[in-house]
Design an enzyme around this catalytic site. Sequence first.
Site, mmCIF file in Angstrom:
data_model
loop_
_atom_site.group_PDB
_atom_site.id
_atom_site.type_symbol
_atom_site.label_atom_id
_atom_site.label_comp_id
_atom_site.label_asym_id
_atom_site.label_seq_id
_atom_site.Cartn_x
_atom_site.Cartn_y
_atom_site.Cartn_z
ATOM 1 N N HIS A 194 0.819 -1.213 0.000
ATOM 2 C CA HIS A 194 0.000 0.000 0.000
ATOM 3 C C HIS A 194 0.851 1.259 0.000
ATOM 4 O O HIS A 194 0.447 2.288 -0.516
ATOM 5 C CB HIS A 194 -0.999 -0.029 1.157
ATOM 6 C CG HIS A 194 -2.134 -0.947 0.879
ATOM 7 N ND1 HIS A 194 -2.234 -2.194 1.426
ATOM 8 C CD2 HIS A 194 -3.174 -0.819 0.021
ATOM 9 C CE1 HIS A 194 -3.316 -2.790 0.944
ATOM 10 N NE2 HIS A 194 -3.893 -1.979 0.097
ATOM 11 N N ARG A 337 -15.272 2.134 -1.792
ATOM 12 C CA ARG A 337 -14.975 0.819 -1.208
ATOM 13 C C ARG A 337 -15.086 0.939 0.300
ATOM 14 O O ARG A 337 -14.524 1.866 0.892
ATOM 15 C CB ARG A 337 -13.562 0.363 -1.587
ATOM 16 C CG ARG A 337 -13.240 -0.969 -0.929
ATOM 17 C CD ARG A 337 -11.939 -1.521 -1.373
ATOM 18 N NE ARG A 337 -10.817 -0.792 -0.803
ATOM 19 C CZ ARG A 337 -9.555 -1.102 -1.080
ATOM 20 N NH1 ARG A 337 -9.271 -2.078 -1.920
ATOM 21 N NH2 ARG A 337 -8.579 -0.419 -0.530
ATOM 22 N N GLU A 435 -10.728 -10.691 -5.098
ATOM 23 C CA GLU A 435 -9.288 -10.589 -4.862
ATOM 24 C C GLU A 435 -8.773 -11.757 -4.026
ATOM 25 O O GLU A 435 -7.624 -11.790 -3.620
ATOM 26 C CB GLU A 435 -8.938 -9.246 -4.218
ATOM 27 C CG GLU A 435 -9.778 -8.859 -3.022
ATOM 28 C CD GLU A 435 -9.462 -7.454 -2.517
ATOM 29 O OE1 GLU A 435 -8.469 -6.853 -2.943
ATOM 30 O OE2 GLU A 435 -10.217 -6.965 -1.657
ATOM 31 N N ASN A 458 -3.942 -6.849 -7.096
ATOM 32 C CA ASN A 458 -2.824 -6.817 -6.132
ATOM 33 C C ASN A 458 -2.965 -7.946 -5.120
ATOM 34 O O ASN A 458 -2.017 -8.685 -4.838
ATOM 35 C CB ASN A 458 -2.793 -5.488 -5.376
ATOM 36 C CG ASN A 458 -2.787 -4.302 -6.316
ATOM 37 O OD1 ASN A 458 -2.370 -4.443 -7.453
ATOM 38 N ND2 ASN A 458 -3.257 -3.171 -5.853
ATOM 39 N N ASP A 459 -4.178 -8.057 -4.583
ATOM 40 C CA ASP A 459 -4.398 -9.120 -3.605
ATOM 41 C C ASP A 459 -4.618 -10.468 -4.272
ATOM 42 O O ASP A 459 -4.217 -11.500 -3.742
ATOM 43 C CB ASP A 459 -5.586 -8.771 -2.698
ATOM 44 C CG ASP A 459 -5.163 -7.821 -1.599
ATOM 45 O OD1 ASP A 459 -4.085 -8.051 -1.019
ATOM 46 O OD2 ASP A 459 -5.868 -6.836 -1.352
ATOM 47 N N ARG A 469 2.714 -9.164 -0.393
ATOM 48 C CA ARG A 469 2.987 -8.047 -1.303
ATOM 49 C C ARG A 469 3.849 -6.961 -0.673
ATOM 50 O O ARG A 469 4.325 -6.067 -1.363
ATOM 51 C CB ARG A 469 1.672 -7.464 -1.846
ATOM 52 C CG ARG A 469 0.696 -7.026 -0.794
ATOM 53 C CD ARG A 469 -0.691 -6.806 -1.377
ATOM 54 N NE ARG A 469 -0.896 -5.435 -1.813
ATOM 55 C CZ ARG A 469 -2.095 -4.871 -1.957
ATOM 56 N NH1 ARG A 469 -3.192 -5.565 -1.746
ATOM 57 N NH2 ARG A 469 -2.212 -3.638 -2.339
ATOM 58 N N CYS A 506 -9.263 -3.042 -10.754
ATOM 59 C CA CYS A 506 -8.851 -1.819 -10.064
ATOM 60 C C CYS A 506 -7.501 -2.001 -9.368
ATOM 61 O O CYS A 506 -7.041 -1.109 -8.668
ATOM 62 C CB CYS A 506 -9.913 -1.359 -9.072
ATOM 63 S SG CYS A 506 -10.178 -2.534 -7.745
#
Length: 574
Positions: A194, A337, A435, A458-459, A469, A506
Amino acid sequence: MSFTLHGITVSSGIAIGHAHLISRTSLEVAHYVLPKQFIDEEIARFDAALQATRNEFASLRSNRPTRAAAEFDAFLELHQMILDDPLLSVTPREMIASEHCNAEWALKVQTEALVSQFDEFEDAYLRERQTDVKQVAERLLKQLLGQYGHQLPTARHDVEMILVAHDLSPADLIQFKPHQYAAFVTDVGGATSHTAIVARSLDTPCVVGLRHARELIREDDLLILDGEQGVLIINPDKPILAEYKLRQSEWELERKKLKRLRTARADTLDGTAIELLANIEKPEDVAEVREHGATGIGLFRSEFLFLNRDVLPNEEEQFEAYRTVAAGMDGQPVTIRTFDLGADKQIKGAERVANNPALGLRAIRMCLAEPQLFRTQLRAALRASHYGNVKILIPMLSSISELNQTLQFVAAAKQDLDAEGIPYDREVKIGGMIEIPAAALALNVFAKKLDFLSIGTNDLIQYTLAIDRTDEDVAHLYDPLHPAVLYLLAHIISTAGRFGVPVSVCGEMAGELPYTRLLLGFGLRQFSMFSAQVPSIKQRVLTTSLPEIANLTQKILRTDDPMKIRDLLHRLNA
Ligand code: PEP
Ligand code: MG
């Protein structure tokens, strides 16, 4: 001496500037070497902060509630004693005098030394007292930072600066946002942590995973950050500097050209309309969304409203934030979100230590465990839906029972608003982030109950490949082109298509040029990314013919040899 460090590119671009080092613990502070004539003044500043902190304690004591527990007095007394202990009130003064460093730095270094001594105590109670030392030191530090704040911009902003840290949390980075650093570099971190995402959102070049940058670089060293190659050059020779100055101006020219596409539609060569949306973290980001020509917000990471705060935002404050974004986007979609808190995004003062934070109480799991928090957010988001085109997106769904519970929460919030006569959009769309591999594989059940889907690559990659990550040691294994990842992506997009449910990506893949045609070939029609990435992705869309890429993308999907996948991708992008 000139030398080079290699790391992981997080946000591209070229930056040239002077190093600005910050320390490695939670309250980040800068390190300055002060000219001799300012030392007395700096000591006086430290003394003034000490006095202000003492006054703060005195006022806490006199204003304490009459029914306050006796522990409150004891706690204040203990903290006052710690503050007045020479180890905290005198040693930093001596450091300022002997090392000519700024007061914040002296305090920070001394606190770290003290805290590490507490670690050695066998007695758990005594060990725990390190928390009190930290709290008192932070109080003092805040006084210092408060006094110093107004001097920072004029003192340091006449030259380009590159922030060098051992590590930065997403919250730290958000705090640095107004200071306009030319670039960020850190010793640790992965490309889709993040922290990296925030750096990208700031449209600031960033390289992470440099390992020893913080130790090897000195304050004010001249640095070149090549965000394309993931390279940091320290004290470059003149010819290298000249070469990079040229490359930097070429890069800026290219970006200016791309910005001219702002109002163009994002249609492929064969005339298929593609939606390019933006990811945001704060209401202030809306201006940039418009500037770069995104046609809506595909991901509002609302949890960023929580970071860096002692007091959590209440319903009114959240409503104001969501309403501002909804109204600011003038009828274009705004996808809020719900909080993705936990793992590397923790509420200040309520940090939880989990054995496996990424697998623990995060996102929707956290919201369902904290019903009041969730209810408040849903009410605020629903109320904002009256002022624009708001959608609500649920992160990290893994089981259908979570989805059912969530839908019950939404229904209850709507009922409450009805009872109170508060308006909201009755048709507000509820979507889910896909995800977690389990949700991707069992997509049918989710697709039946949701209005839209958004793939968090990403996840999805993190959980499919079991790669943290945020951990630079396994960053080389983080592979969006892994056949399993490609299979899941194509599966989600085609299943959503079968159910007639709109789907977007996204995660970071949506804003990365090498993957645009691949995702288009899989059938993706909505991409959500950082505003600054929209122009270059739009240009790629404008030069893509869907019929022409169909065969090659299908071939990539049928291939399981990693080298071959890369070769084919290269051909796809040629
Ligand atoms: C993702 O996981 O791809 C995503 C968009 O969410 P975040 O990066 O905030 O976890
Ligand atoms: Mg995610």
